[in-house]
Design a protein around this motif. Structure first.
Motif, PDB file in Angstrom:
ATOM      1  N   ILE A 192       0.775  -1.125  -0.038  1.00 18.39           N
ATOM      2  CA  ILE A 192       0.119   0.004   0.072  1.00 18.39           C
ATOM      3  C   ILE A 192       0.908   1.331  -0.031  1.00 18.39           C
ATOM      4  O   ILE A 192       0.502   2.346  -0.694  1.00 18.39           O
ATOM      5  N   LEU A 220       2.208   1.975  -3.436  1.00 19.62           N
ATOM      6  CA  LEU A 220       1.153   2.327  -4.316  1.00 19.62           C
ATOM      7  C   LEU A 220       1.077   3.741  -4.156  1.00 19.62           C
ATOM      8  O   LEU A 220       0.859   4.701  -4.921  1.00 19.62           O
ATOM      9  N   SER A 223       1.744   6.796  -6.873  1.00 18.63           N
ATOM     10  CA  SER A 223       0.466   7.326  -7.095  1.00 18.63           C
ATOM     11  C   SER A 223       0.720   8.880  -6.972  1.00 18.63           C
ATOM     12  O   SER A 223       0.032   9.839  -7.611  1.00 18.63           O
ATOM     13  N   THR A 224       0.987   9.089  -5.555  1.00 17.36           N
ATOM     14  CA  THR A 224       1.102  10.334  -5.257  1.00 17.36           C
ATOM     15  C   THR A 224       2.198  11.334  -6.307  1.00 17.36           C
ATOM     16  O   THR A 224       1.880  12.325  -6.768  1.00 17.36           O
ATOM     17  N   SER A 280       0.602  11.781  -9.656  1.00 18.42           N
ATOM     18  CA  SER A 280      -0.573  12.625  -9.878  1.00 18.42           C
ATOM     19  C   SER A 280       0.158  14.201  -9.587  1.00 18.42           C
ATOM     20  O   SER A 280      -0.542  14.872 -10.549  1.00 18.42           O
ATOM     21  N   LEU A 340       6.496  13.731   3.673  1.00 19.14           N
ATOM     22  CA  LEU A 340       5.287  12.997   4.219  1.00 19.14           C
ATOM     23  C   LEU A 340       5.562  11.660   4.001  1.00 19.14           C
ATOM     24  O   LEU A 340       5.411  10.828   5.158  1.00 19.14           O
ATOM     25  N   ASP A 379       1.123  19.204   5.899  1.00 20.68           N
ATOM     26  CA  ASP A 379       0.730  19.996   4.585  1.00 20.68           C
ATOM     27  C   ASP A 379      -0.763  19.357   3.992  1.00 20.68           C
ATOM     28  O   ASP A 379      -0.837  18.385   3.527  1.00 20.68           O
ATOM     29  N   ILE A 405      -0.855  18.529   0.054  1.00 21.51           N
ATOM     30  CA  ILE A 405      -0.277  17.393  -0.309  1.00 21.51           C
ATOM     31  C   ILE A 405      -0.986  15.877   0.460  1.00 21.51           C
ATOM     32  O   ILE A 405      -0.957  14.902  -0.518  1.00 21.51           O
ATOM     33  N   ILE A 406      -1.386  16.086   1.423  1.00 21.39           N
ATOM     34  CA  ILE A 406      -1.757  14.782   1.950  1.00 21.39           C
ATOM     35  C   ILE A 406      -3.339  14.411   1.412  1.00 21.39           C
ATOM     36  O   ILE A 406      -3.659  13.443   1.101  1.00 21.39           O
ATOM     37  N   LEU A 452      -3.983  15.400  -2.015  1.00 23.21           N
ATOM     38  CA  LEU A 452      -3.520  14.865  -3.194  1.00 23.21           C
ATOM     39  C   LEU A 452      -3.333  13.311  -2.861  1.00 23.21           C
ATOM     40  O   LEU A 452      -3.568  12.343  -3.631  1.00 23.21           O
ATOM     41  N   ALA A 453      -2.464  12.956  -1.918  1.00 19.91           N
ATOM     42  CA  ALA A 453      -2.051  11.713  -1.791  1.00 19.91           C
ATOM     43  C   ALA A 453      -3.160  10.707  -1.403  1.00 19.91           C
ATOM     44  O   ALA A 453      -3.196   9.716  -1.940  1.00 19.91           O
ATOM     45  N   SER A 484      -5.344  10.397  -4.548  1.00 22.96           N
ATOM     46  CA  SER A 484      -4.586   9.520  -5.703  1.00 22.96           C
ATOM     47  C   SER A 484      -4.385   8.174  -5.415  1.00 22.96           C
ATOM     48  O   SER A 484      -4.689   7.426  -6.120  1.00 22.96           O
ATOM     49  N   THR A 485      -4.299   7.899  -4.099  1.00 21.53           N
ATOM     50  CA  THR A 485      -4.098   6.482  -3.918  1.00 21.53           C
ATOM     51  C   THR A 485      -5.359   5.587  -3.653  1.00 21.53           C
ATOM     52  O   THR A 485      -5.286   4.736  -4.313  1.00 21.53           O
ATOM     53  N   SER A 512      -5.969   5.325  -7.486  1.00 22.75           N
ATOM     54  CA  SER A 512      -5.068   4.145  -8.207  1.00 22.75           C
ATOM     55  C   SER A 512      -5.415   2.882  -7.954  1.00 22.75           C
ATOM     56  O   SER A 512      -5.504   1.938  -8.324  1.00 22.75           O
ATOM     57  N   PHE A 513      -5.814   2.642  -6.357  1.00 20.11           N
ATOM     58  CA  PHE A 513      -5.894   1.324  -5.772  1.00 20.11           C
ATOM     59  C   PHE A 513      -7.145   0.793  -6.428  1.00 20.11           C
ATOM     60  O   PHE A 513      -7.184  -0.370  -6.891  1.00 20.11           O
ATOM     61  N   GLY A 517      -7.665  -3.724   1.232  1.00 17.24           N
ATOM     62  CA  GLY A 517      -6.890  -2.766   0.553  1.00 17.24           C
ATOM     63  C   GLY A 517      -7.185  -1.408   1.189  1.00 17.24           C
ATOM     64  O   GLY A 517      -6.346  -0.567   1.577  1.00 17.24           O
ATOM     65  N   LYS A 524      -6.308  -0.607   4.692  1.00 15.63           N
ATOM     66  CA  LYS A 524      -5.023  -0.385   5.078  1.00 15.63           C
ATOM     67  C   LYS A 524      -4.661   1.119   4.614  1.00 15.63           C
ATOM     68  O   LYS A 524      -4.101   1.803   5.154  1.00 15.63           O
ATOM     69  N   ILE A 525      -5.574   1.487   3.610  1.00 14.40           N
ATOM     70  CA  ILE A 525      -5.350   3.017   3.264  1.00 14.40           C
ATOM     71  C   ILE A 525      -5.771   3.961   4.275  1.00 14.40           C
ATOM     72  O   ILE A 525      -5.171   4.897   4.418  1.00 14.40           O
ATOM     73  N   LEU A 585      -3.500   3.619   7.114  1.00 13.72           N
ATOM     74  CA  LEU A 585      -2.315   4.452   6.621  1.00 13.72           C
ATOM     75  C   LEU A 585      -2.384   5.776   6.757  1.00 13.72           C
ATOM     76  O   LEU A 585      -1.488   6.648   7.392  1.00 13.72           O
ATOM     77  N   PHE A 586      -3.252   6.368   6.204  1.00 13.44           N
ATOM     78  CA  PHE A 586      -3.616   7.942   6.040  1.00 13.44           C
ATOM     79  C   PHE A 586      -4.153   8.384   7.567  1.00 13.44           C
ATOM     80  O   PHE A 586      -3.619   9.222   8.051  1.00 13.44           O
ATOM     81  N   THR A 613      -1.814   7.927  10.345  1.00 19.59           N
ATOM     82  CA  THR A 613      -0.660   8.607  10.212  1.00 19.59           C
ATOM     83  C   THR A 613      -0.794  10.289  10.550  1.00 19.59           C
ATOM     84  O   THR A 613      -0.232  11.096  11.116  1.00 19.59           O
TER      85      THR A 613
END
Lengths: 210, 210
Positions: free
Chosen positions: A161, A164, A168-169, A172, A196, B158, B161-162, B164-165, B168-169, B172-173, B189, B192-193, B196-197, B200
């Motif tokens: 993950i 990915l 992808s970030t 993009s 990040l 920021d 950026i986060i 976008l991240a 886009s994640t 894409s996934f 999946g 998990k994303i 992760l985000f 974090t």
DNA sequence: TCATATTATGAATTATCGTTCATATAAAGT
DNA sequence: ACTTTATATGAACGATAATTCATAATATGA
């Protein structure tokens, strides 16, 4: 490459082919494969339509060659970094920075590459070469993160993950930026992506900057 | 929507239009706009070519309407979540889960949407509606993160950026997953994303799961 | 049942575009 | 200068695909 061994004629022929490829990348990257005709490429490159067919069997061939060149260029830039002896976190940081530099110098190229291989894939002529390269790089990043975890540099995250997410970030971000490219903004943005992801990955004792 | 007020004929007409749109989404999502002919759509929907033009001015119109429907569907699913009274971190978690659920039920739709609006944009017929919706959702996610930071739930990252991240994640996934859709894998999946985000982002004292 | 209105049909029209090829141009060798 | 070879040209060809429209089928309601 080894153009010392070539006659002037051979060199000129290569130049011409290159001119056609350059014209093509400009057009394809902002209109897409299906909205660019061989006429258009002929006009942009200042050759006749028939001449294009002295260099390329077909429009598809031309496109495939373009994409493969692009993929190779990216591979040659990034692979040495991924194979270097840097510590895993520095490898990732360097990778992100190199991507930024590469984007700066090859904005049309990379725009085309990302737009076609970022998501789409099925639709356009291709022989799989560019996809293979993308897969190889993706797998390598994944390995680096795994090995960083093994070495207690990174926290034990889910490797798939985060790979990915990172890629992808980056893609993009660069694709967005390419709409109106601004060197300073891109560098700043990619530095933030670097922070990040890499800082998130690092286990606290390894952090040096915040 | 309000099909109580309609005659049978009107309802049938709508059904026919819907059948055409459904056939179209199937074809477009796996071949792309330029590789699907009106003939193809006619065959898939079991109407004649001419009939298609009783419902849509042109192929481009048809495609635009399809994309706009898709965007509206996504908007109607996700917007209520983003506007709810949940705490910011729960909002993001719910958003990610809703995206997964939506993808599951509308795999062709979302595949088309992501492939066309994930990166590409310039190339296909469009009136900007789908892009506007994408921009609105992006902005809202950004706001949520900002407000989470203000409320000391999230770390001061920021925001641009986060956002976008994260988006886009997710995109894409889902796009990757759509190649061979597997409900369990997608849910796993996206969980998990989410971890992760959102984890974090959370400042440690707010974390409850790890 | 018959006249009218609505909707469906798909062959014909039109346009675009990839590709070819007979011809022209220019360079190289004698 | 003349022949040969290589390269460039762009009008013409053929295929594909969007769009139209005269006609057919179907439904409506008097």
């Amino acid at each position: 490459m080894a153009n010392v061994e070539m006659t002037r004629k051979e060199r000129e022929k290569l130049m011409h082919k290159d001119a056609i490829l350059n014209a093509s990348v400009r057009l394809f990257s902002d209109k897409g494969f299906h909205n660019v005709s061989m006429q258009d490429i002929a006009e942009e490159s200042e050759f006749a339509v028939g001449t294009l067919y002295n260099f390329f069997q077909s429009k598809e061939q031309l496109f495939t060659e373009l994409m493969n060149n692009c993929a190779d260029k990216i591979y040659n830039t990034l692979w040495p970094i991924l194979e270097s002896n840097l510590r895993q976190d520095e490898k990732l940081r360097t990778f992100v920075r190199a991507y930024a530099k590469f984007a700066e110098d090859n904005i049309e190229f990379i725009r085309l590459y990302i737009s076609e291989y970022g998501t789409l894939t099925l639709i356009l002529p291709h022989d799989g070469h560019a996809e293979k390269i993308k897969a190889v790089i993706d797998a390598k990043i994944s390995d680096i993160i795994k090995s960083g975890i093994k070495n207690n540099i990174f926290r034990p995250v889910d490797t798939e993950i985060i790979t990915l997410a990172l890629l992808s970030t980056i893609r993009s971000f660069i694709f967005e930026s390419s709409k109106e490219f601004n060197k300073a903004k891109v560098e700043q943005g990619l530095k933030k992506i670097e922070q990040l992801f890499v800082d998130t990955l690092l286990i606290p004792e390894n952090r040096s900057n915040g």
